[in-house]
Scaffold this motif. Sequence first.
Motif, PDB file in Angstrom:
ATOM      1  N   TYR A   1      58.847 -13.645 -28.553  1.00  0.00           N
ATOM      2  CA  TYR A   1      59.656 -13.219 -29.694  1.00  0.00           C
ATOM      3  C   TYR A   1      60.781 -14.211 -29.995  1.00  0.00           C
ATOM      4  O   TYR A   1      61.627 -13.965 -30.855  1.00  0.00           O
ATOM      5  N   GLY A   2      60.793 -15.347 -29.266  1.00  0.00           N
ATOM      6  CA  GLY A   2      61.783 -16.389 -29.529  1.00  0.00           C
ATOM      7  C   GLY A   2      63.087 -16.222 -28.779  1.00  0.00           C
ATOM      8  O   GLY A   2      64.089 -16.860 -29.128  1.00  0.00           O
TER       9      GLY A   2
ATOM     10  N   HIS B   1      56.625 -15.411 -32.403  1.00  0.00           N
ATOM     11  CA  HIS B   1      57.026 -16.805 -32.162  1.00  0.00           C
ATOM     12  C   HIS B   1      55.939 -17.606 -31.464  1.00  0.00           C
ATOM     13  O   HIS B   1      55.692 -18.770 -31.808  1.00  0.00           O
ATOM     14  N   SER B   2      55.273 -17.009 -30.458  1.00  0.00           N
ATOM     15  CA  SER B   2      54.295 -17.753 -29.656  1.00  0.00           C
ATOM     16  C   SER B   2      53.551 -16.799 -28.729  1.00  0.00           C
ATOM     17  O   SER B   2      53.822 -15.601 -28.673  1.00  0.00           O
TER      18      SER B   2
END
Length: 451
Positions: free
Chosen positions: A235-236, A325-326
């Motif tokens: 989620y960054g 985010h990733s």
Amino acid sequence: MKRRFNLIYLILACCSLLNPLQIAQSKTSLAHWQKADINWRQYQGSHINVLADEQPAFMALKPYLPVFQKLTGISVGFHALEQSKMRHRRAIDLNKGLGLYDVIPMGVTFLGQAHANNYIEPLADYLNNPQLTDLNWYKMEDISPNSLSLCQIDGTLLSLPFDFSAPIYFYRKDLFEKFNISVPDTYETLLTTKKTLQQALDKDPEYNDMHAFASRTMPGAGLNTWTVLPIMRSYGAQIVSKKLTATSNSHAAHTAIRVYRDLVTGYGNPKNSRTLHFYQIRKLFKEGKLASAFIASHFYNEIDTEKESIIWDKWEAAPLPKGPHSRETSPWAWAFSINAQSKNKSAAWLFIQWATSAQTATLLSTGGSPPRMQVWQEQLFSLVNKPGFNNTMLWVFENATPSYIQSGITLFPEIGEIISHAYSQIFYGADIQNTLDDSNKKIDSILNKNE
């Protein structure tokens, strides 16, 4: 006198007699190790003590200790303890400089502190000494770079890995197919999947004792943090920035821990879901009482045969879901280090070289998750024979990197303890932002104090 007696008792406990299985393993041919251009018997007659965790990888090594003893003439005391007890025993030995154990189990979360306090030996001098190591035979290049990165601080190699894993998504393939449920690719989808799956299980009398999902919740540095931090990163969010600034109360962190809280509590989770230890999660999945979970990838070796688990032919695995985010995970390497207070450092090195060699990794492949790619390519991918799991392990080897807070910084044990208890409070219903703000102040204070 009492202290002396306790130390003697501890050493004797390390030197337990070999059982018949270990004796049988001593018949393993020494030919592969003897191909190394070193004198394995240069320290024969020595004795070393090895501290170990009761994880399967360590226990898989134990039956083969007679092989090392026959090869080298070095006797080995092998002392395996439950993880929290092992960490306590390791701390006593290292903090007091007792030198009771020559070989110490090491993970990246303690590596920075161990290095900063000179508890363990840098390994370069041993690795590059041709009298002790045949580099052409040992094949360092075969060891996963991501696992080796977990064994060094600022380029200094401090341990060598023999087991490499990361949390992945284990699930009951038979149930997902039966209820026509897709494997979730995002955390938000997993929230929906948990509810849908539990509703389907509740309607079928065959599964009235089964829960849809579980993941780590028990507080402690390296416990719930191991599976919370990947979702934070996805989620960054970060707990601590690379500039050593506390950032654990950011908006992204708030969102991530809310999602994780909803994943591990409420409908679809075991009743004791707020205090689950990873051993309990493994047991539930292994016994067919859990339909999916975030579990360390090396768990495969506890459920891949009919003898080991009733669901041995019903499971599959996938990478952890991705966030906005990733997609992340938390790689972990169990590794061996040399105690700086050891009186038998070279003998300890021979043990580490043997335990982490390619041939030993082959022997341990059904009890651990070797960091050597050759073993996976030549043996394990075909042995496990589960396409989803195999592709997930390739992803772990190629993409798994630790969060900054878990990359060996000295303060992780202290910071990890603070943030893990904050997460635990949130699982019990504490206000997310207030709890994160309070813990962030504590982390900030620690960082400022150590500038």
